[in-house]
Design a protein around this motif. Structure first.
Motif, mmCIF file in Angstrom:
data_model
loop_
_atom_site.group_PDB
_atom_site.id
_atom_site.type_symbol
_atom_site.label_atom_id
_atom_site.label_comp_id
_atom_site.label_asym_id
_atom_site.label_seq_id
_atom_site.Cartn_x
_atom_site.Cartn_y
_atom_site.Cartn_z
ATOM 1 N N VAL A 140 0.784 -1.236 -0.102
ATOM 2 C CA VAL A 140 0.207 0.046 0.000
ATOM 3 C C VAL A 140 0.853 1.120 -0.032
ATOM 4 O O VAL A 140 1.747 1.348 0.751
ATOM 5 N N VAL A 141 0.416 2.093 -1.097
ATOM 6 C CA VAL A 141 1.301 3.473 -1.038
ATOM 7 C C VAL A 141 0.741 4.613 -0.826
ATOM 8 O O VAL A 141 -0.416 4.779 -1.581
ATOM 9 N N LEU A 142 0.876 5.218 0.306
ATOM 10 C CA LEU A 142 0.144 6.638 0.499
ATOM 11 C C LEU A 142 1.016 7.537 -0.480
ATOM 12 O O LEU A 142 2.123 7.665 -0.658
ATOM 13 N N GLY A 143 0.297 8.683 -0.576
ATOM 14 C CA GLY A 143 0.543 10.002 -1.565
ATOM 15 C C GLY A 143 1.215 9.257 -2.730
ATOM 16 O O GLY A 143 2.136 9.658 -3.441
ATOM 17 N N LEU A 159 9.245 -4.807 -8.554
ATOM 18 C CA LEU A 159 9.905 -5.648 -7.786
ATOM 19 C C LEU A 159 8.814 -6.904 -7.640
ATOM 20 O O LEU A 159 9.096 -7.921 -6.712
ATOM 21 N N GLY A 160 7.668 -6.850 -8.414
ATOM 22 C CA GLY A 160 6.706 -7.959 -8.368
ATOM 23 C C GLY A 160 5.461 -7.965 -7.418
ATOM 24 O O GLY A 160 4.953 -9.003 -7.066
ATOM 25 N N ALA A 161 5.218 -6.886 -6.494
ATOM 26 C CA ALA A 161 4.431 -6.629 -5.532
ATOM 27 C C ALA A 161 3.194 -6.463 -6.230
ATOM 28 O O ALA A 161 3.151 -5.844 -7.326
ATOM 29 N N SER A 162 2.096 -6.580 -5.602
ATOM 30 C CA SER A 162 0.658 -5.898 -6.211
ATOM 31 C C SER A 162 0.297 -4.590 -5.300
ATOM 32 O O SER A 162 0.386 -4.715 -4.162
ATOM 33 N N VAL A 163 0.169 -3.618 -6.042
ATOM 34 C CA VAL A 163 0.246 -2.392 -5.335
ATOM 35 C C VAL A 163 -1.245 -1.681 -5.123
ATOM 36 O O VAL A 163 -1.897 -1.716 -6.398
ATOM 37 N N ALA A 178 -1.129 4.053 -14.536
ATOM 38 C CA ALA A 178 -0.169 3.734 -15.460
ATOM 39 C C ALA A 178 1.187 3.126 -14.996
ATOM 40 O O ALA A 178 1.967 2.912 -15.748
ATOM 41 N N MET A 179 1.378 3.741 -13.610
ATOM 42 C CA MET A 179 2.715 3.120 -13.312
ATOM 43 C C MET A 179 2.648 1.584 -12.605
ATOM 44 O O MET A 179 3.917 1.163 -11.987
ATOM 45 N N GLY A 180 1.514 0.905 -12.773
ATOM 46 C CA GLY A 180 1.242 -0.347 -12.251
ATOM 47 C C GLY A 180 0.588 -0.730 -11.270
ATOM 48 O O GLY A 180 0.428 -1.933 -10.941
ATOM 49 N N ALA A 181 -0.043 0.229 -10.649
ATOM 50 C CA ALA A 181 -1.093 0.051 -9.415
ATOM 51 C C ALA A 181 -2.142 -0.710 -10.042
ATOM 52 O O ALA A 181 -2.906 -0.573 -10.922
ATOM 53 N N ARG A 182 -2.467 -1.862 -9.088
ATOM 54 C CA ARG A 182 -3.647 -2.650 -9.409
ATOM 55 C C ARG A 182 -4.993 -2.203 -8.686
ATOM 56 O O ARG A 182 -5.869 -2.250 -9.285
#
Ligand SMILES: NC(=O)c1ccc[n+]([C@@H]2O[C@H](COP(=O)([O-])OP(=O)(O)OC[C@H]3O[C@@H](n4cnc5c(N)ncnc54)[C@H](OP(=O)(O)O)[C@@H]3O)[C@@H](O)[C@H]2O)c1
Length: 325
Positions: A140-143, A159-163, A178-182
């Motif tokens: 989980v990414v804030l900001g 790195l292969g995580a689900s974001v 666009a940067m890969g967040a699911r």
């Protein structure tokens, strides 16, 4: 120039003599500089380090080395480099510690290199060496629409995580997708704790928090037992207080990252991360999202964009940009 601490509009453009070159330093003809949140804080006099006024703001640049001090090895005149410093980058010429400069990979534009260093380095060290993120983990990414957050979304995906990206607008969440967040969560429209519980039934493995304030606790609550929470910064302006019983009940690790200390205390990890990151930049697998570009004359407006939390990804000042090789 910042003649006195204050809001971004305090910064004015002036003609100055070239800065003096000291031992261990290189003079860089700046092609592009990028704005970081600490630049705003330094101008406001609210950063952890106070730089006496007057000073030239700017902490991140890319350009061509035009002079080196006699004791400098490893950086040569004519080389294209990118790097960071405390102040001085919002200028046509800057003198910086030669050791802080890295060669710009062939084909990479100055603006891209200038926007890459601080945010991507921070995000990569945090994910790779502090959180020790593993493939398949839930991150989980804030900001997530900001400089560090968007870099963490991209590098977490690499790195292969689900974001899961948490941000405040469609623009920011679109950039994160666009940067890969699911998964995308707009924290202004939903209750963050409920939304993360609904999205991540098993809980998150890692939270990266460059924002602080009211978002930190619900994000920490989203961790599964044994998860890792990394505090990176407080862009909200508020340092949160976390009830320790949450840490006990969830068996989580709360970790911190600060660039200078990381470089001092974890030199091997730093060197490994830098090498990996340079390869990711050179191969185009990692790159910054440049949300806005300004001329050097508009440095105050560029700082304002970041100060207001409106920047999507990175804000760049085009100084004397060169075409990619
Ligand atoms: N520890 C380190 O070594 C290190 C290294 C680099 C940066 N940092 C710190 O990390 C933080 C983020 O840096 P950044 O470059 O990613 O900044 P940024 O691009 O400005 O992004 C910060 C994000 O914080 C959120 N935010 C919430 N309230 C805000 C407010 N009042 N003003 C501005 N933003 C606000 C915004 O996200 P939403 O609108 O989506 O909520 C914004 O996108 C800063 O505090 C910086 O000093 C620390």
């Amino acid at each position: 120039m910042c003649h006195g601490y204050g809001p971004p509009d305090t910064v004015v453009v002036e003609e100055l003599p070239p800065p003096a070159l000291g031992p261990g330093q290189a003079r860089v003809r700046v092609g592009a500089a990028s704005v970081n949140f600490p630049d705003v804080l330094l101008v406001a006099g609210g950063y952890q380090v106070k730089v006496p006024t007057p000073f030239v703001p700017g902490s991140e640049l890319a350009g061509e080395v035009v002079e080196v001090a006699s004791d400098v090895t490893g950086v040569a005149v004519g080389q294209h480099v990118y790097g960071s410093t405390l102040v001085g980058a919002f200028a046509e010429e800057a003198v910086v510690a030669a050791g802080s400069l890295t060669p710009v990979p062939e084909g990479v534009e100055d603006a891209v290199a200038a926007a890459f260093g601080v945010a991507h380095r921070t995000a990569y060290h945090v994910l790779r060496s502090v959180a020790r993120l593993r493939p398949g983990e839930e991150l989980v990414v804030l900001g997530a629409g900001g400089g560090v957050g968007l870099a963490a979304v991209q590098l977490g995906s690499v790195l292969g995580a689900s974001v899961t990206a948490v941000a405040s607008s469609d623009d920011k969440l679109g950039a994160a997708a666009a940067m890969g967040a699911r998964r995308l969560v707009d924290h202004t429209r939903v209750d963050l704790r409920e939304a993360l519980r609904a999205e991540l039934a098993e809980g998150a493995d890692v939270v990266v928090d460059p924002v602080g304030g009211a978002l930190s606790e619900p994000a920490l609550r989203s961790l599964r037992w044994g998860g890792r929470f990394v505090t990176v910064g407080y862009a909200s302006g508020e340092i949160p207080r976390i009830p320790l019983n949450l840490v006990l009940l969830k068996g989580v690790a709360v970790l911190g990252f600060q660039f200078v200390d990381f470089a001092t205390h974890m030199p091997q990890e730093r060197a490994r991360d830098e090498e990996e990151l340079q390869r990711l930049l050179a191969t185009g697998r990692a790159y910054p999202h440049i949300g806005a570009r300004f001329a050097l004359e508009d440095a105050a407006a560029a700082l304002r964009r970041v100060a207001d939390g409106r920047a999507v990804g990175k804000v760049v000042l085009d100084v004397m940009a060169r075409a990619p090789a």
